[in-house]
Design an enzyme around this catalytic site. Structure first.
Site, PDB file in Angstrom:
ATOM      1  N   SER A 122       0.812  -1.218   0.000  1.00 48.44           N
ATOM      2  CA  SER A 122       0.000   0.000   0.000  1.00 48.44           C
ATOM      3  C   SER A 122       0.840   1.261   0.000  1.00 48.44           C
ATOM      4  O   SER A 122       0.422   2.278  -0.533  1.00 48.44           O
ATOM      5  CB  SER A 122      -0.895   0.029   1.243  1.00 48.44           C
ATOM      6  OG  SER A 122      -1.849  -0.981   1.159  1.00 48.44           O
ATOM      7  N   HIS A 143      -2.270  -3.260  -6.896  1.00 47.49           N
ATOM      8  CA  HIS A 143      -2.767  -2.913  -5.564  1.00 47.49           C
ATOM      9  C   HIS A 143      -4.279  -3.019  -5.477  1.00 47.49           C
ATOM     10  O   HIS A 143      -5.005  -2.352  -6.216  1.00 47.49           O
ATOM     11  CB  HIS A 143      -2.324  -1.485  -5.226  1.00 47.49           C
ATOM     12  CG  HIS A 143      -2.748  -1.026  -3.884  1.00 47.49           C
ATOM     13  ND1 HIS A 143      -3.600   0.027  -3.689  1.00 47.49           N
ATOM     14  CD2 HIS A 143      -2.451  -1.499  -2.645  1.00 47.49           C
ATOM     15  CE1 HIS A 143      -3.802   0.191  -2.389  1.00 47.49           C
ATOM     16  NE2 HIS A 143      -3.109  -0.724  -1.736  1.00 47.49           N
ATOM     17  N   GLU A 155      -5.245  -1.005  -8.747  1.00 45.42           N
ATOM     18  CA  GLU A 155      -4.333   0.033  -9.228  1.00 45.42           C
ATOM     19  C   GLU A 155      -3.070  -0.663  -9.724  1.00 45.42           C
ATOM     20  O   GLU A 155      -2.426  -1.397  -8.960  1.00 45.42           O
ATOM     21  CB  GLU A 155      -4.023   1.013  -8.097  1.00 45.42           C
ATOM     22  CG  GLU A 155      -5.276   1.753  -7.640  1.00 45.42           C
ATOM     23  CD  GLU A 155      -5.018   2.709  -6.482  1.00 45.42           C
ATOM     24  OE1 GLU A 155      -5.031   3.913  -6.693  1.00 45.42           O
ATOM     25  OE2 GLU A 155      -4.800   2.219  -5.359  1.00 45.42           O
ATOM     26  N   ASN A 194      -4.488   5.590  -1.712  1.00 45.88           N
ATOM     27  CA  ASN A 194      -3.836   5.913  -0.441  1.00 45.88           C
ATOM     28  C   ASN A 194      -3.218   7.308  -0.396  1.00 45.88           C
ATOM     29  O   ASN A 194      -2.942   7.821   0.686  1.00 45.88           O
ATOM     30  CB  ASN A 194      -2.845   4.834  -0.052  1.00 45.88           C
ATOM     31  CG  ASN A 194      -3.589   3.632   0.498  1.00 45.88           C
ATOM     32  OD1 ASN A 194      -4.553   3.788   1.233  1.00 45.88           O
ATOM     33  ND2 ASN A 194      -3.197   2.447   0.091  1.00 45.88           N
TER      34      ASN A 194
HETATM   35  P1  NAD Z   1      -1.457  -9.091   7.365  1.00 50.94           P
HETATM   36  O1  NAD Z   1      -0.624  -8.708   8.529  1.00 50.94           O
HETATM   37  O2  NAD Z   1      -2.881  -9.428   7.558  1.00 50.94           O
HETATM   38  O3  NAD Z   1      -0.776 -10.331   6.594  1.00 50.94           O
HETATM   39  C1  NAD Z   1       0.595 -10.396   6.300  1.00 50.94           C
HETATM   40  C2  NAD Z   1       0.938 -11.811   5.874  1.00 50.94           C
HETATM   41  O4  NAD Z   1       2.336 -11.850   5.535  1.00 50.94           O
HETATM   42  C3  NAD Z   1       0.708 -12.869   6.959  1.00 50.94           C
HETATM   43  O5  NAD Z   1       0.017 -13.956   6.388  1.00 50.94           O
HETATM   44  C4  NAD Z   1       2.128 -13.262   7.369  1.00 50.94           C
HETATM   45  O6  NAD Z   1       2.211 -14.606   7.795  1.00 50.94           O
HETATM   46  C5  NAD Z   1       2.863 -13.043   6.058  1.00 50.94           C
HETATM   47  N1  NAD Z   1       4.306 -12.904   6.219  1.00 50.94           N
HETATM   48  C6  NAD Z   1       5.003 -12.299   7.206  1.00 50.94           C
HETATM   49  N2  NAD Z   1       6.321 -12.408   6.986  1.00 50.94           N
HETATM   50  C7  NAD Z   1       6.449 -13.082   5.819  1.00 50.94           C
HETATM   51  C8  NAD Z   1       7.561 -13.518   5.058  1.00 50.94           C
HETATM   52  N3  NAD Z   1       8.811 -13.286   5.467  1.00 50.94           N
HETATM   53  N4  NAD Z   1       7.322 -14.199   3.913  1.00 50.94           N
HETATM   54  C9  NAD Z   1       6.064 -14.441   3.500  1.00 50.94           C
HETATM   55  N5  NAD Z   1       4.983 -14.063   4.198  1.00 50.94           N
HETATM   56  C10 NAD Z   1       5.185 -13.393   5.328  1.00 50.94           C
HETATM   57  O7  NAD Z   1      -1.293  -7.884   6.319  1.00 50.94           O
HETATM   58  P2  NAD Z   1      -2.278  -7.414   5.133  1.00 50.94           P
HETATM   59  O8  NAD Z   1      -3.179  -6.372   5.657  1.00 50.94           O
HETATM   60  O9  NAD Z   1      -2.832  -8.590   4.428  1.00 50.94           O
HETATM   61  O10 NAD Z   1      -1.224  -6.665   4.196  1.00 50.94           O
HETATM   62  C11 NAD Z   1      -0.382  -7.378   3.312  1.00 50.94           C
HETATM   63  C12 NAD Z   1       0.042  -6.453   2.193  1.00 50.94           C
HETATM   64  O11 NAD Z   1      -1.129  -5.973   1.517  1.00 50.94           O
HETATM   65  C13 NAD Z   1       0.794  -5.210   2.677  1.00 50.94           C
HETATM   66  O12 NAD Z   1       1.798  -4.897   1.742  1.00 50.94           O
HETATM   67  C14 NAD Z   1      -0.300  -4.129   2.694  1.00 50.94           C
HETATM   68  O13 NAD Z   1       0.248  -2.845   2.466  1.00 50.94           O
HETATM   69  C15 NAD Z   1      -1.133  -4.559   1.519  1.00 50.94           C
HETATM   70  N6  NAD Z   1      -2.519  -4.076   1.526  1.00 50.94           N
HETATM   71  C16 NAD Z   1      -3.296  -4.168   2.671  1.00 50.94           C
HETATM   72  C17 NAD Z   1      -4.601  -3.680   2.647  1.00 50.94           C
HETATM   73  C18 NAD Z   1      -5.512  -3.781   3.841  1.00 50.94           C
HETATM   74  O14 NAD Z   1      -6.590  -3.176   3.812  1.00 50.94           O
HETATM   75  N7  NAD Z   1      -5.177  -4.543   4.878  1.00 50.94           N
HETATM   76  C19 NAD Z   1      -5.113  -3.118   1.458  1.00 50.94           C
HETATM   77  C20 NAD Z   1      -4.302  -3.070   0.314  1.00 50.94           C
HETATM   78  C21 NAD Z   1      -3.009  -3.554   0.356  1.00 50.94           C
END
Ligand code: NAD
Length: 301
Positions: A122, A143, A155, A194
């Site tokens: 993000s 994204h 995106e 964002n």
């Molecule tokens: P989250 O904390 O829910 O999940 C993160 C995941 O990454 C977990 O399953 C964890 O086990 C895994 N992880 C941690 N270390 C790791 C590694 N070394 N190798 C592989 N996997 C690993 O986070 P999220 O909210 O799902 O966010 C994940 C990505 O998506 C981020 O880059 C975030 O910016 C992006 N994102 C999140 C949202 C949102 O609304 N939550 C929206 C758009 C984009």
């Protein structure tokens, strides 16, 4: 080619990774989910299973369709196995620069030459990781928004080294999984969404740590005045508290600004440490399934 072979690996099965995996499988692609260990995989499976009723209620999908989608997903904690035939890897691992850099270094070695890599980050730019991937021309950002099946924006953003064909291929893929594809012609921190949303949520949390008003008052102000269905704390609960925590912590470290640190500390001590990770865990700034902001009198006084 992504559109011919249809093998997609999603790395990270957290809030967004689980949604991306299910959305992609729902649209007929073969999906492999990778996460760091078997515990993380079990949590990911659980998240994906919980998406099924949403597809039924919100999209009118049948039980057969959601079960078929689930059955198109396989799960691995071994990276080489997870990407052995991937046409596209969508990375949705934790929003921490070092974790993502290490991941891309390993991925670059483990994936076949044909594989395109896309980051769902993000707040971080693809050019930050382009070198670590070992294949900058096949790397870009893709994204998604939370609740991908309803909030269907994708995106798609190049970094300066991305091949135009790769960009076009990923735009076609995004459309094929039911997204509205939104191309960004230049790198922009925070994309379109964002660039608008992060300062908005941060402003709300700043009001909170300055002890100016409580979350419900802040949300009411926004909701009544702009006729918006959600205030910033409703959105924070939906996003999940981990992501804003990592964002504010990184900003505190980068700038030394004590206010960002205060926000990160508040999110950690009052929410994350108490298991209040937002709507997904039943509590964040609000308590679910019947949060105050949906009650009929919420906006009346
Ligand atoms: P989250 O904390 O829910 O999940 C993160 C995941 O990454 C977990 O399953 C964890 O086990 C895994 N992880 C941690 N270390 C790791 C590694 N070394 N190798 C592989 N996997 C690993 O986070 P999220 O909210 O799902 O966010 C994940 C990505 O998506 C981020 O880059 C975030 O910016 C992006 N994102 C999140 C949202 C949102 O609304 N939550 C929206 C758009 C984009």
């Amino acid at each position: 080619m992504i559109m011919n072979d249809k093998n997609i690996t999603v790395a990270g099965s957290g809030v967004l990774g689980s949604q991306i995996a299910f959305q992609t499988a729902f649209h007929g692609f073969n999906v492999t989910v990778y996460d760091i260990n078997d515990e993380a995989i079990e949590r990911g499976k659980d998240r994906i299973v919980k998406l099924k009723p949403h597809y039924q209620a919100d999209l009118g999908a049948s039980e057969e369709e959601v079960n078929a989608a689930y059955n198109r997903i396989s799960f691995y904690s071994d990276l080489s196995k997870a990407v052995s035939d991937a046409d596209l890897v969508i990375e949705a691992v934790a929003e921490v620069v070092q974790i993502k850099t290490d991941f891309y270094k390993k991925l670059g070695k483990a994936a076949p030459e044909k594989t395109i890599f896309a980051t769902n980050s993000s707040t971080l730019l693809p050019s930050q990781f382009a070198e670590a991937t070992g294949r900058p021309e096949k790397f870009l950002a893709l994204h998604f928004a939370n609740e991908i099946w309803k909030n269907n924006t994708a995106e798609i953003m190049k970094h300066p080294g991305t091949d135009q064909k790769v960009f076009d291929d990923v735009i076609a893929f995004a459309k094929a999984i039911g997204m509205v594809a939104l191309p960004l012609h230049k790198e922009q921190p925070g994309y379109i969404l964002n660039t608008l949303l992060v300062p908005f949520l941060e402003a709300a949390m700043t009001l909170l740590v300055r002890e100016i008003a409580d979350p419900e008052t802040i949300d009411k102000t926004w909701m009544i005045a702009t006729k918006s269905p959600m205030g910033p704390f409703v959105i924070l609960d939906m996003v999940g508290i981990n992501t804003p925590y990592h964002i504010e912590l990184a900003k505190a470290e980068a700038t030394g600004n004590p206010e960002f640190k205060k926000i990160a500390e508040l999110l950690k001590s009052e929410y994350i440490d108490k298991g209040k990770l937002g709507r997904e865990t039943g509590e964040g700034f609000y308590k679910y399934p019947n949060p105050n902001f949906i009650k009929p009198d919420f906006l009346k006084g």
